[in-house]
Design an enzyme around this catalytic site. Structure first.
Site, PDB file in Angstrom:
ATOM      1  N   SER A 112       0.817  -1.177  -0.414  1.00 54.21           N
ATOM      2  CA  SER A 112      -0.031  -0.248  -0.061  1.00 54.21           C
ATOM      3  C   SER A 112       0.805   0.739   0.100  1.00 54.21           C
ATOM      4  O   SER A 112       2.045   1.384   0.563  1.00 54.21           O
ATOM      5  CB  SER A 112      -0.928   0.205   1.038  1.00 54.21           C
ATOM      6  OG  SER A 112      -1.439   1.172   1.853  1.00 54.21           O
TER       7      SER A 112
ATOM      8  N   TYR B 129      -1.911  -0.160   9.959  1.00 51.95           N
ATOM      9  CA  TYR B 129      -1.758  -0.878   8.527  1.00 51.95           C
ATOM     10  C   TYR B 129      -0.785  -0.117   8.226  1.00 51.95           C
ATOM     11  O   TYR B 129       0.446  -0.949   7.443  1.00 51.95           O
ATOM     12  CB  TYR B 129      -3.171  -0.227   8.049  1.00 51.95           C
ATOM     13  CG  TYR B 129      -3.529   0.103   6.937  1.00 51.95           C
ATOM     14  CD1 TYR B 129      -3.907  -1.601   6.191  1.00 51.95           C
ATOM     15  CD2 TYR B 129      -3.069   0.546   5.978  1.00 51.95           C
ATOM     16  CE1 TYR B 129      -4.095  -1.841   4.681  1.00 51.95           C
ATOM     17  CE2 TYR B 129      -3.304   0.534   4.453  1.00 51.95           C
ATOM     18  CZ  TYR B 129      -4.152  -0.857   3.719  1.00 51.95           C
ATOM     19  OH  TYR B 129      -3.713  -0.489   2.276  1.00 51.95           O
TER      20      TYR B 129
HETATM   21  P1  NAP Z   1     -12.033  -4.969   0.326  1.00 47.53           P
HETATM   22  O1  NAP Z   1     -12.794  -4.205  -0.928  1.00 47.53           O
HETATM   23  O2  NAP Z   1     -12.505  -4.544   1.899  1.00 47.53           O
HETATM   24  O3  NAP Z   1     -11.755  -6.515   0.314  1.00 47.53           O
HETATM   25  C1  NAP Z   1     -11.060  -7.287   1.232  1.00 47.53           C
HETATM   26  C2  NAP Z   1     -10.389  -8.621   0.463  1.00 47.53           C
HETATM   27  O4  NAP Z   1     -10.277  -9.525   1.605  1.00 47.53           O
HETATM   28  C3  NAP Z   1     -12.123  -9.515   0.479  1.00 47.53           C
HETATM   29  O5  NAP Z   1     -12.834 -10.287  -0.523  1.00 47.53           O
HETATM   30  C4  NAP Z   1     -11.939 -10.610   2.139  1.00 47.53           C
HETATM   31  O6  NAP Z   1     -13.228 -11.225   2.690  1.00 47.53           O
HETATM   32  C5  NAP Z   1     -10.603 -10.632   2.695  1.00 47.53           C
HETATM   33  N1  NAP Z   1     -10.343 -10.458   3.331  1.00 47.53           N
HETATM   34  C6  NAP Z   1     -10.056  -9.898   4.984  1.00 47.53           C
HETATM   35  N2  NAP Z   1      -9.745  -9.839   5.740  1.00 47.53           N
HETATM   36  C7  NAP Z   1      -9.419 -11.253   5.491  1.00 47.53           C
HETATM   37  C8  NAP Z   1      -8.770 -12.482   6.342  1.00 47.53           C
HETATM   38  N3  NAP Z   1      -8.494 -12.804   6.982  1.00 47.53           N
HETATM   39  N4  NAP Z   1      -8.687 -13.845   5.499  1.00 47.53           N
HETATM   40  C9  NAP Z   1      -8.959 -13.854   4.413  1.00 47.53           C
HETATM   41  N5  NAP Z   1      -9.322 -13.162   3.445  1.00 47.53           N
HETATM   42  C10 NAP Z   1      -9.484 -11.617   3.996  1.00 47.53           C
HETATM   43  O7  NAP Z   1     -10.524  -4.329  -0.314  1.00 47.53           O
HETATM   44  P2  NAP Z   1      -9.708  -4.024  -1.055  1.00 47.53           P
HETATM   45  O8  NAP Z   1      -9.576  -3.118  -0.801  1.00 47.53           O
HETATM   46  O9  NAP Z   1      -9.506  -4.860  -2.896  1.00 47.53           O
HETATM   47  O10 NAP Z   1      -8.213  -4.667  -0.265  1.00 47.53           O
HETATM   48  C11 NAP Z   1      -7.371  -5.199  -1.077  1.00 47.53           C
HETATM   49  C12 NAP Z   1      -5.879  -5.818  -0.586  1.00 47.53           C
HETATM   50  O11 NAP Z   1      -5.150  -3.638  -1.045  1.00 47.53           O
HETATM   51  C13 NAP Z   1      -5.326  -5.202   0.611  1.00 47.53           C
HETATM   52  O12 NAP Z   1      -4.993  -6.228   1.527  1.00 47.53           O
HETATM   53  C14 NAP Z   1      -5.413  -3.448   1.252  1.00 47.53           C
HETATM   54  O13 NAP Z   1      -4.808  -3.662   2.323  1.00 47.53           O
HETATM   55  C15 NAP Z   1      -4.844  -3.128  -0.559  1.00 47.53           C
HETATM   56  N6  NAP Z   1      -4.945  -1.349  -0.413  1.00 47.53           N
HETATM   57  C16 NAP Z   1      -6.584  -1.552  -0.858  1.00 47.53           C
HETATM   58  C17 NAP Z   1      -6.189   0.423  -1.312  1.00 47.53           C
HETATM   59  C18 NAP Z   1      -7.614   0.718  -1.786  1.00 47.53           C
HETATM   60  O14 NAP Z   1      -7.503   2.073  -1.472  1.00 47.53           O
HETATM   61  N7  NAP Z   1      -8.574  -0.193  -1.758  1.00 47.53           N
HETATM   62  C19 NAP Z   1      -4.921   0.635  -1.102  1.00 47.53           C
HETATM   63  C20 NAP Z   1      -3.281   0.178  -0.888  1.00 47.53           C
HETATM   64  C21 NAP Z   1      -3.634  -1.261  -0.439  1.00 47.53           C
HETATM   65  P3  NAP Z   1     -14.853 -11.281   2.292  1.00 47.53           P
HETATM   66  O15 NAP Z   1     -15.188 -10.775   1.574  1.00 47.53           O
HETATM   67  O16 NAP Z   1     -14.606 -12.533   2.541  1.00 47.53           O
HETATM   68  O17 NAP Z   1     -14.615 -10.430   3.811  1.00 47.53           O
END
Ligand code: NAP
Length: 250
Positions: free
Chosen positions: A144, A158
Site C-alpha cells: 500500500s 496498517y
Molecule cells: P476489500 O474490498 O475490503 O476486500 C477485502 C478482501 O479481503 C475481501 O475479499 C475479504 O473477504 C478479504 N479478507 C479480509 N480479511 C480476510 C481474512 N482474514 N482472510 C481472508 N480474506 C480476508 O479490500 P481491497 O480494497 O480490495 O483491498 C485488497 C488489498 O489491497 C488489501 O491488502 C489492502 O490493504 C490493499 N490496498 C487497498 C487500497 C485501497 O485503497 N482499496 C489501497 C492500498 C492497498 P470477505 O469478502 O470474505 O470479507
C-alpha cells in the site's frame, strides 16, 4: 491462454475480485479465497464460469496458519498445482489515532496483513521453489502507498503492516531468486473498494484524499488487476524484488 493456476487471497471483493476476473479472462484457472462473504465469492466464481473460465471459492482466514495450509492443499488437490499467488487479503481496522486504538484491533490487522501474508508466502515457496521439487512461480504481494505515507491519524498500524510487506518482497525475492520463484509487489494508492467503508469505517476518506492525488481521480480495482497480471506474466520475467506503484502519482 495460460492454463496456469492463480490463487488469490481475499479474492471475493475489491482488488482481489477484479484480479480474479482479469486473470480468468487471460486463461488462468482461479482460486478465490474469502473469509466471510461467501455469497460474493460464489457469485464471482459463477460469473467467471458463465464466461467460460474456471474458478473455485474456498473459505479461509488468512490470519490463521491452519486455514492458510488448508487453502493451499485444497487448491493443489483441485487444480494440480499453483503458478501464481496473489497475497491480497487485507484489513485496515477502524481508523483513528494510535493512542486511541484497541490493541486487539492492531493485533488482528497485523495477523492478517503481515503475519498471515508471510505465512502465505512461506506456503507458496514450499510448493513452488525448485529447491523443494516445485516448478517455480510468482508471488505478487499487495502492499500500500500507506507504507511510505504512514497514514497519520488514520491507521499507522496498517501502514506499518504494509511496510513489512515491502521488506518481505525484497528479502524473499533474493532468497529464492535462483529457485525459479519471483517475488514482486504492487503498491496501490487510493482505490475505490469497500475497504474504506467496511474495514476502516471512514467512507468519506475517499473524497477527502482525492485532491492530493496528482491525477485527481480515485483508482479502480482494474488498475491494480492490470499491474498484478503484468507482474505475474512471463513479460515480467526479469522483474523480482521490486514494487510497481499504481497510485495516480500519489
Ligand atoms: P476489500 O474490498 O475490503 O476486500 C477485502 C478482501 O479481503 C475481501 O475479499 C475479504 O473477504 C478479504 N479478507 C479480509 N480479511 C480476510 C481474512 N482474514 N482472510 C481472508 N480474506 C480476508 O479490500 P481491497 O480494497 O480490495 O483491498 C485488497 C488489498 O489491497 C488489501 O491488502 C489492502 O490493504 C490493499 N490496498 C487497498 C487500497 C485501497 O485503497 N482499496 C489501497 C492500498 C492497498 P470477505 O469478502 O470474505 O470479507
Amino acid at each position: 491462454m495460460t492454463g496456469k493456476v492463480m490463487l488469490i487471497t481475499g479474492g471475493s471483493r475489491g482488488i482481489g475480485a477484479a484480479t480474479a476476473r482479469l486473470a480468468a479472462m487471460r486463461g488462468y484457472r482461479v482460486v478465490v479465497n474469502y473469509v466471510s462473504d461467501r455469497a460474493a465469492a460464489e457469485v464471482l466464481c459463477e460469473d467467471i464460469r458463465i464466461d467460460g473460465g474456471m474458478a473455485l471459492a474456498f473459505q479461509g482466514d488468512m490470519g490463521k496458519l491452519e486455514d492458510i495450509e488448508r487453502l493451499f492443499k485444497q487448491t493443489i488437490l483441485s487444480f494440480g498445482g499453483i503458478d501464481v499467488v496473489v497475497n491480497n487479503a487485507g484489513v485496515t481496522g477502524k481508523s483513528g489515532r494510535l493512542d486511541q486504538a484497541d490493541p486487539r484491533l492492531i493485533a488482528d490487522v497485523i495477523a492478517v496483513n503481515t503475519t498471515g501474508a508471510i505465512y502465505v508466502a512461506r506456503e507458496a515457496v514450499k510448493h513452488m521453489s525448485t529447491r523443494n521439487g516445485g516448478k517455480g512461480g510468482v508471488i505478487v504481494n499487495i502492499s500500500s502507498a500507506a507504507a511510505l505515507l504512514g497514514s497519520p491519524g488514520e491507521y499507522v498500524w496498517y501502514a506499518a503492516s504494509k511496510g513489512a510487506i515491502d521488506s518481505l518482497t525484497i528479502g524473499l525475492a533474493k532468497e529464492v531468486a535462483m529457485e525459479s520463484v519471483r517475488v514482486v509487489s504492487v503498491t496501490p494508492g487510493m482505490i475505490e473498494t469497500e475497504i474504506h467503508d467496511r474495514s476502516s469505517g471512514d467512507a468519506a476518506r475517499v473524497e477527502r484524499i482525492r485532491p492530493s492525488i496528482p491525477m485527481q481521480r480515485i483508482g479502480k480495482p482494474d488498475d491494480i488487476a492490470e499491474a498484478v497480471l503484468f507482474l505475474a506474466s512471463d513479460a515480467a520475467g526479469y522483474i523480482t524484488g521490486t514494487s510497481l506503484r499504481v497510485s495516480g502519482g500519489r
